[in-house]
Design an enzyme around this catalytic site. Structure first.
Site, short mmCIF file in Angstrom:
data_model
loop_
_atom_site.label_atom_id
_atom_site.label_comp_id
_atom_site.label_asym_id
_atom_site.label_seq_id
_atom_site.Cartn_x
_atom_site.Cartn_y
_atom_site.Cartn_z
CB CYS A 47 14.64 62.36 -14.03
SG CYS A 47 13.20 63.44 -13.91
NE ARG A 98 7.60 59.67 -8.64
CZ ARG A 98 7.30 59.95 -7.37
NH1 ARG A 98 7.23 58.99 -6.47
NH2 ARG A 98 7.06 61.19 -7.01
#
Length: 434
Positions: free
Chosen positions: A50, A52
């Protein structure tokens, strides 16, 4: 071939861009194969979470690899390459190893020291293995990264950062709600951050905790572990639970909104939503409802502030572990890189010895087997003694930075076939049919 990392994270890109770049399911598989099949890439692995999206690759050319991967990320996200490129970071060779180890330890996470990244890296590795896009180099890098991450968590207190972040969020909640004692809390999600939230809420004295999750069994396990009255519900019952909760903590890994403004009844009572997810779980429009306050990660603290909350000693201890492990990894890799050249040199020497012994047999056919064996043993012993010191020394020297130049020197001095070390280093190469 060298290791390259190209990616973007919460540190380099806005949330909206991360949401577009994130890849899951079939889209992740497609992107993984496209990267692996690009011109300059030999191995590929993608860590997509969420906060990277990172491509780990083994490439033959730095600029070619960066160009290939950047273009594919732009195409996947639907963003112009120039816009995306401004937010990408690139790590190569030694820096790529250091970055991988730091990520596994949680030093690069929004919540410093969080342990979920270990599971996410492990899943990325499993997918790459299943899809056949990972080879020896990335296998070694990721396995070592996971080991270093586990070591950092077991030897330091760096994972306390997550609890600190939840505590800060609850302090903000108290500013809006007042005393939390006896309040009704709803936790959405059942991952490690949700576990921290449940434990911290219990210490804060809330009266009841409801845990909602897509997988009911996980919600049930988390509720059972709570130190205050707690129960689990299905995610389909979320709307009813929202109507009863004073405090909502949401931290799922969903790609879209989990809680919309339409699900939250406008009662006018004071309620507080703490959104610890990225991308956001909670619709920002809930702020417009009477009596409702919302705080997200951006409202709480940056990763650097979280590091200060853990304490400089813990973070510094992890950095020392990473530095030592990177040095050991690179030394071992350099020593391993020169080994095929040493083997190729010894193979060439053995070929020369056998050729000379064959020539001797032709010139002196009258030699009996005993004399011939003694001569052969003597010649081989002389060659072994001559090669012993330089081959041992070159392995020692190869462990230092720039040590690969000694392998190059061996190949030049002894006129080794450039393909010989490569063949030794790749035992998976198919030989001639027998």
């Amino acid at each position: 071939m060298t290791i390259l990392v190209v990616g973007l994270s919460h540190r380099s890109a806005p949330v909206a861009m991360l949401e577009r770049a994130a890849a899951t399911g079939d889209a992740l598989n497609k992107l993984l194969h496209e990267v692996h099949e690009s011109t300059h890439v030999a191995e590929a692995l993608i860590v997509s979470t969420c906060n990277r999206v990172e491509v780990y690759a083994v490439v033959d050319k730095f600029h070619g690899g960066v160009s290939d991967i950047s273009e594919l990320l732009a195409r996947h996200s639907g963003l112009p390459l120039d816009d995306l490129a401004r937010h990408l970071y690139v790590h190569y060779e030694d820096r790529a190893v250091q970055h991988a180890f730091s990520v596994a330890c949680g030093l690069e996470s929004m919540v410093v020291g969080e342990s979920q990244i270990l599971g996410q890296m492990r899943e990325a590795f499993k997918l790459a293995q299943t899809e056949g896009t990972v080879g020896r180099d990335l296998h070694e890098l990721i396995q070592q990264s996971l080991r270093v991450g586990k070591r950092a968590h077991s030897e330091t207190g760096v994972d306390q950062a997550g609890a600190s972040l939840v505590s800060v969020g609850l302090n903000v909640a108290e500013g809006h709600l007042g005393e939390l004692t006896g309040r009704r809390a709803l936790v959405v999600g059942a991952g490690s951050m949700s576990g921290l939230a449940v434990a911290t809420l219990a210490r804060a004295g809330v009266g009841e905790i409801v845990v909602a999750n897509r997988t009911y069994a996980r919600a049930e396990r988390l509720a059972a572990a709570a130190e205050v009255p707690a129960r689990a519900i299905e995610l389909t019952d979320l709307t009813a639970a929202l109507a009863e909760a004073d405090l909502v903590v949401s931290c799922t890994g969903a790609a879209g909104l989990v809680i919309t403004a339409e699900q939250v009844p406008a009662t006018g009572e004071r309620r507080f939503f703490l959104d610890l997810a990225l991308p956001h779980d909670v619709d920002p429009a809930v702020r417009t409802l009477p009596g409702v306050a919302l705080a997200g990660l951006d409202d709480l603290r940056t990763a650097e502030e979280a590091a200060q909350a853990v304490g400089p000693r813990a973070v510094e201890a992890v950095r020392r572990i990473v530095a030592a492990e990177v040095a050991a990894f690179l030394n071992a890799a350099r020593a391993a890189a020169v080994a095929p050249t040493v083997v190729a040199l010894r193979s060439k020497a053995a070929e020369v010895v056998e050729a000379e012994l064959t020539r001797l047999t032709g010139r002196l056919p009258a030699l009996d087997e005993r004399d011939r064996a003694e001569i052969a043993q003597t010649v081989r012993r002389v060659v072994d003694k001559l090669l012993h010191a330089p081959t041992v020394r070159v392995k020692e020297l190869a462990a230092a930075p720039g040590g690969d130049t000694y392998a190059v020197a061996l190949r030049e001095l002894f006129d080794l076939d450039p393909k010989a070390p490569e063949a030794v280093a790749r035992p998976d190469i198919e030989g001639p049919a027998s």
